[in-house]
Design an enzyme around this catalytic site. Sequence first.
Site, PDB file in Angstrom:
ATOM      1  N   LYS A 121       0.841  -1.201   0.000  1.00 23.61           N
ATOM      2  CA  LYS A 121       0.000   0.000   0.000  1.00 23.61           C
ATOM      3  C   LYS A 121       0.873   1.247   0.000  1.00 23.61           C
ATOM      4  CE  LYS A 121      -3.927   1.928   2.623  1.00 23.61           C
ATOM      5  NZ  LYS A 121      -4.850   1.645   3.748  1.00 23.61           N
TER       6      LYS A 121
ATOM      7  N   SER B  22      -9.356   1.662   2.400  1.00 20.17           N
ATOM      8  CA  SER B  22      -8.419   2.395   1.567  1.00 20.17           C
ATOM      9  C   SER B  22      -7.279   1.525   1.030  1.00 20.17           C
ATOM     10  CB  SER B  22      -7.808   3.544   2.385  1.00 20.17           C
ATOM     11  OG  SER B  22      -7.108   3.025   3.520  1.00 20.17           O
TER      12      SER B  22
ATOM     13  N   SER C  55     -10.129  -0.756   6.707  1.00 22.15           N
ATOM     14  CA  SER C  55      -9.532  -0.711   5.377  1.00 22.15           C
ATOM     15  C   SER C  55      -8.840  -1.989   4.930  1.00 22.15           C
ATOM     16  CB  SER C  55      -8.543   0.461   5.290  1.00 22.15           C
ATOM     17  OG  SER C  55      -9.238   1.680   5.333  1.00 22.15           O
TER      18      SER C  55
END
Length: 508
Positions: free
Chosen positions: A150, A227, A251
């Site tokens: 990420k 996210s 997330s």
Amino acid sequence: MSDDAPEGLLEAFWAYETALMSDDLETLDALFADRPDTLRGDAAGVLVGHETISRFRGSRGGAPRRTIAEVHVRVVDATHALVVAVTAPERGGRGQQTQLWERTEVGWQVTAAHVAVPAPAVDTRVWRAVGDPLVRPGTGPLSGESVAVKDLFAVAGQPVGAGNPTWAANAPVESSHAWAVQTLLGAGASVRGIARTDEFAYSLAGTNAHFGTPPNAQAPGRISGGSSSGSASAVALGHATIGLGTDTGGSIRVPAAYQGLYGMRPTHGSVPTAGLMPLAPSFDTVGWMTRDAGLLRRVGSVLLPAAAPRPLRDVVVVPELLALASPDVRAAVEGFLGAGPRGGTGWGGDGGTVVEESWDLPETWPEVFRVHQAAQAWQSHGWWLRTRLDSLGADVRSRFEAAAEIDHDTAVQAADDAARARDAVRRLVGDRVVVLPSAPTVAPELGADLGEVRAATLRLTCVAGLGGLPAVSVPLTTSDGLPCGVCLVGPPRRDLDLLDLVTGPLHA
């Protein structure tokens, strides 16, 4: 070579092509058969039904520019014909569109279509940077695995982009890896690339305003969940085997549920956050996603502190939490519970129990979580965003604008309330496993209003978030064939025991 085209067919085909290039949605809708079994497929999957196809077109903002290089017609029978068109996209290469047309009472209409376009070298909705691999590993128990990182974690030689191009353009190049990245590399997993995230990780949708929505391979036409959206999509698409992400308000759990993955949110603080860009440090955790339970557990053995195993035996189902889910998701979770281990072996060994227990859940908990998270988010990023809010997409901007309005006294009160909620959640969970939906619905369709979905999702995800507890999302499927998830929340520091439960009795 082509058969002679039936009367009116090529006129309908060119009308369709003209409407496609001008994004004339009304004409496109009219030229596709208004039936529940009308099909449209591409590399992302198959959309079924005129209404679903229409919503997809309305949310994508037009098709890529192209010209038609060749058209071939094959007559099937008096009322059906196949049209195969070779396309020349403006960006280069050759594509193809295959359409099954039917002569109806209103004229020729498409009943099934498949679109093939040249594959991009890199899907920039999923990746900010990618290699083969991007970073080479050492050797260890994860040799042969690959990681989608990420875009919040430091990767040596790369900036942290945080899902925002203005931030990325000014971000320094990192000189060392984040702790989690370095640990996975040391265990033998390579870094496949740096995956997209929602801006500053302040979203649960995955709909980045700058780079687009990473595709949902398991539910085409629906959002990916954020996210940790890019990491989840990379794993679901088979680009990587491990998605390294974060879970502050859900997330990891939400994109895992939306995309049919296993996802692990560990006990708060159990995996070091060194080298991670924060959002709300009181809630931020380093998590991961995989396509199978065994690998989820193997990653846990690398990232989590070692501990003597103590099987988790007792499971509690809370009707008030189950009721927060839509009927299809609730039915899938109930089916999971009904199929789970019972009797002598229990869920974690002899003597295990599954009980239903009513909880008087405070209505204020989601708001406590929201305000405490927001105050920390502004503390983390307000110094930079104060003069750059216009660099954000509308949804994330609205959250940061609200966060900026939280005064000191309100922030202190929210922190106190969150601490009390943490103690209350841990008392309720005790030494048991709580089963609840990972998200209240399946992935919403692209273009849907996500405000109510976000609020409903936080009502579920804030339980583990406020408690700082480990939570594993296990993939399920609704009766309509869409992915959803069941979440198992465990006692603090029992992360490995929770993973053992998922890979043991529940996986048998």
